[in-house]
Design an enzyme around this catalytic site. Structure first.
Site, PDB file in Angstrom:
ATOM      1  N   TYR A   1       0.847  -1.209   0.000  1.00 51.93           N
ATOM      2  CA  TYR A   1       0.000   0.000   0.000  1.00 51.93           C
ATOM      3  C   TYR A   1       0.882   1.259   0.000  1.00 51.93           C
ATOM      4  O   TYR A   1       0.517   2.299  -0.534  1.00 51.93           O
ATOM      5  CB  TYR A   1      -0.954  -0.038   1.192  1.00 51.93           C
ATOM      6  CG  TYR A   1      -2.184   0.824   1.009  1.00 51.93           C
ATOM      7  CD1 TYR A   1      -3.097   0.569  -0.013  1.00 51.93           C
ATOM      8  CD2 TYR A   1      -2.436   1.893   1.860  1.00 51.93           C
ATOM      9  CE1 TYR A   1      -4.224   1.368  -0.170  1.00 51.93           C
ATOM     10  CE2 TYR A   1      -3.561   2.687   1.708  1.00 51.93           C
ATOM     11  CZ  TYR A   1      -4.454   2.414   0.694  1.00 51.93           C
ATOM     12  OH  TYR A   1      -5.571   3.202   0.538  1.00 51.93           O
TER      13      TYR A   1
ATOM     14  N   LYS B   1      -3.209   8.549   2.664  1.00 52.03           N
ATOM     15  CA  LYS B   1      -4.445   8.394   3.447  1.00 52.03           C
ATOM     16  C   LYS B   1      -4.283   8.996   4.841  1.00 52.03           C
ATOM     17  O   LYS B   1      -5.248   9.516   5.407  1.00 52.03           O
ATOM     18  CB  LYS B   1      -4.851   6.919   3.539  1.00 52.03           C
ATOM     19  CG  LYS B   1      -5.304   6.306   2.218  1.00 52.03           C
ATOM     20  CD  LYS B   1      -6.498   7.006   1.612  1.00 52.03           C
ATOM     21  CE  LYS B   1      -7.125   6.216   0.473  1.00 52.03           C
ATOM     22  NZ  LYS B   1      -8.110   7.024  -0.286  1.00 52.03           N
TER      23      LYS B   1
HETATM   24  P1  NAP Z   1     -12.526   3.277  -8.188  1.00 47.64           P
HETATM   25  O1  NAP Z   1     -13.857   2.807  -8.586  1.00 47.64           O
HETATM   26  O2  NAP Z   1     -11.379   2.978  -9.093  1.00 47.64           O
HETATM   27  O3  NAP Z   1     -12.608   4.844  -7.906  1.00 47.64           O
HETATM   28  C1  NAP Z   1     -11.468   5.673  -7.827  1.00 47.64           C
HETATM   29  C2  NAP Z   1     -11.833   6.940  -8.537  1.00 47.64           C
HETATM   30  O4  NAP Z   1     -10.777   7.918  -8.426  1.00 47.64           O
HETATM   31  C3  NAP Z   1     -12.034   6.696 -10.032  1.00 47.64           C
HETATM   32  O5  NAP Z   1     -13.275   7.269 -10.436  1.00 47.64           O
HETATM   33  C4  NAP Z   1     -10.864   7.441 -10.651  1.00 47.64           C
HETATM   34  O6  NAP Z   1     -11.099   7.906 -11.955  1.00 47.64           O
HETATM   35  C5  NAP Z   1     -10.732   8.595  -9.673  1.00 47.64           C
HETATM   36  N1  NAP Z   1      -9.519   9.351  -9.905  1.00 47.64           N
HETATM   37  C6  NAP Z   1      -8.236   8.950  -9.852  1.00 47.64           C
HETATM   38  N2  NAP Z   1      -7.410   9.968 -10.192  1.00 47.64           N
HETATM   39  C7  NAP Z   1      -8.223  11.041 -10.440  1.00 47.64           C
HETATM   40  C8  NAP Z   1      -7.990  12.384 -10.824  1.00 47.64           C
HETATM   41  N3  NAP Z   1      -6.758  12.875 -11.038  1.00 47.64           N
HETATM   42  N4  NAP Z   1      -9.051  13.212 -10.996  1.00 47.64           N
HETATM   43  C9  NAP Z   1     -10.310  12.755 -10.812  1.00 47.64           C
HETATM   44  N5  NAP Z   1     -10.601  11.497 -10.463  1.00 47.64           N
HETATM   45  C10 NAP Z   1      -9.565  10.649 -10.275  1.00 47.64           C
HETATM   46  O7  NAP Z   1     -12.099   2.677  -6.772  1.00 47.64           O
HETATM   47  P2  NAP Z   1     -12.728   2.759  -5.306  1.00 47.64           P
HETATM   48  O8  NAP Z   1     -12.127   1.612  -4.594  1.00 47.64           O
HETATM   49  O9  NAP Z   1     -14.189   2.915  -5.362  1.00 47.64           O
HETATM   50  O10 NAP Z   1     -12.044   4.069  -4.727  1.00 47.64           O
HETATM   51  C11 NAP Z   1     -12.757   5.145  -4.152  1.00 47.64           C
HETATM   52  C12 NAP Z   1     -12.067   5.618  -2.889  1.00 47.64           C
HETATM   53  O11 NAP Z   1     -12.209   4.608  -1.893  1.00 47.64           O
HETATM   54  C13 NAP Z   1     -10.560   5.864  -3.037  1.00 47.64           C
HETATM   55  O12 NAP Z   1     -10.209   6.997  -2.272  1.00 47.64           O
HETATM   56  C14 NAP Z   1      -9.960   4.621  -2.422  1.00 47.64           C
HETATM   57  O13 NAP Z   1      -8.656   4.812  -1.932  1.00 47.64           O
HETATM   58  C15 NAP Z   1     -10.944   4.411  -1.296  1.00 47.64           C
HETATM   59  N6  NAP Z   1     -10.919   3.074  -0.670  1.00 47.64           N
HETATM   60  C16 NAP Z   1     -11.031   1.965  -1.444  1.00 47.64           C
HETATM   61  C17 NAP Z   1     -10.999   0.725  -0.833  1.00 47.64           C
HETATM   62  C18 NAP Z   1     -11.106  -0.542  -1.657  1.00 47.64           C
HETATM   63  O14 NAP Z   1     -10.726  -1.604  -1.165  1.00 47.64           O
HETATM   64  N7  NAP Z   1     -11.608  -0.492  -2.873  1.00 47.64           N
HETATM   65  C19 NAP Z   1     -10.874   0.616   0.555  1.00 47.64           C
HETATM   66  C20 NAP Z   1     -10.784   1.779   1.318  1.00 47.64           C
HETATM   67  C21 NAP Z   1     -10.804   3.013   0.692  1.00 47.64           C
HETATM   68  P3  NAP Z   1     -10.284   7.173 -13.163  1.00 47.64           P
HETATM   69  O15 NAP Z   1     -10.777   5.767 -13.195  1.00 47.64           O
HETATM   70  O16 NAP Z   1     -10.617   7.992 -14.336  1.00 47.64           O
HETATM   71  O17 NAP Z   1      -8.814   7.260 -12.798  1.00 47.64           O
END
Ligand code: NAP
Length: 276
Positions: free
Chosen positions: A164, A171
């Site tokens: 990570y 984070k």
């Molecule tokens: P996700 O569906 O891939 O969403 C991540 C989003 O961030 C995507 O829409 C991506 O767009 C966007 N993004 C990245 N760079 C960007 C930029 N420069 N400008 C605008 N948008 C941008 O994955 P997710 O897991 O749902 O993630 C959402 C949040 O939850 C994140 O903060 C992640 O760290 C957090 N989180 C996830 C988990 C897990 O296990 N999945 C656990 C805890 C926390 P693009 O696809 O266009 O890059």
């Protein structure tokens, strides 16, 4: 997986807000959006580039939204345009969901100390932490007093999670920013919170090395002995963004099946997860 049915009601009736971070139907932001819409919220969405627009547009339409803004959070002109669009359309908003994170793939594997570059560090912190400060400030300028903001974080901010790496540092910055934002906006009764979700299968999670091990270990070690359900994360967001969450601010709320509370996993569950 069975179709998710989000509880309906009026907890968000009359409230309008922006969802940042829907990439596809597996995105955490999409589960949150569906839950908020099921409780009567009016939603606007951001997406990044035309490819994502094609995916996000039909999802937005399915919850009655046609307000979509092309917004890379590192692009000031696009951030300006996004919040101007909301101001022109609605005048005021009531909530912000920030579910955005990024680190280069080379930064998310192996040794943290060896592999973290200056550029990799800057871009991870910029996109994954500063963007919440920036979006939060812009949102607060058009937010009704009593509004709320939520961001998504992960336990890698508090403890070392293999691979990570710099995202854990980002984070930690995001969670600290949440507290400072909560203090600044508290006098207007605007609440700012983070949800620390356990691993969920999304595009972002797929970018982290050792994903399969992470899901198996989490399932074994969580108090629930199960992986995190996005519906639980969406439910927590509903609580924090609606008036149910009154007086709760500056908080990092874990929704991870109790994984964060466990010091040592049950022996049987751990063995089964390693063999399975
Ligand atoms: P996700 O569906 O891939 O969403 C991540 C989003 O961030 C995507 O829409 C991506 O767009 C966007 N993004 C990245 N760079 C960007 C930029 N420069 N400008 C605008 N948008 C941008 O994955 P997710 O897991 O749902 O993630 C959402 C949040 O939850 C994140 O903060 C992640 O760290 C957090 N989180 C996830 C988990 C897990 O296990 N999945 C656990 C805890 C926390 P693009 O696809 O266009 O890059």
């Amino acid at each position: 997986m069975a179709e998710q049915i989000f509880p309906t009601g009026t907890l968000m009736a009359g409230k309008r807000g922006l969802i940042m971070g829907v990439a596809n139907k597996n995105s955490i932001a999409w589960a949150i959006a569906r839950q908020l819409a099921a409780q009567g919220a009016e939603l606007a969405f951001t997406y990044q580039g035309d490819k994502l627009k094609r995916r996000v547009e039909p999802l937005a339409a399915s919850v009655g939204s046609d307000t979509l803004c092309d917004c890379d959070v590192t692009n000031d002109a696009q951030m300006d345009a996004t919040f101007q669009t909301l101001k022109d359309k609605w005048g005021k908003i009531d909530f912000l969901v920030h579910a955005i994170a990024f680190a280069g793939k080379d930064q998310l594997a192996g040794s943290f100390i060896e592999n973290t570059t200056r550029d990799g560090f800057k871009s991870a912190l910029d996109i994954s932490a500063y963007s919440f400060v920036d979006a939060g400030r812009r949102a607060s300028e058009i937010m009704n007093d009593g509004g709320a903001m939520v961001t998504l974080t992960y336990l890698g901010s508090e403890r070392v999670i293999p691979n990570y790496n710099v995202m854990g540092v980002a984070k930690a910055a995001l969670e600290a920013s949440t507290r400072y934002m909560a203090a600044d906006l508290g006098p207007r009764q605007i609440r700012v919170n983070a949800i620390s979700a356990g691993p969920i299968k999304t595009l972002a999670a797929a970018g982290i090395g050792s994903g399969r091990h992470m899901f198996r270990f989490n399932k074994a070690a969580a108090a629930t002995q199960d992986n995190t359900d996005p519906m639980g994360v969406a439910g927590a967001a509903l609580y924090l963004l609606s008036d149910l969450g009154l007086s709760c601010t500056g908080e990092t709320h874990h929704v991870d099946g109790g994984f964060h509370a466990i010091g040592m996993p049950q022996e049987d569950a751990l063995k089964a997860s390693m063999e399975g």
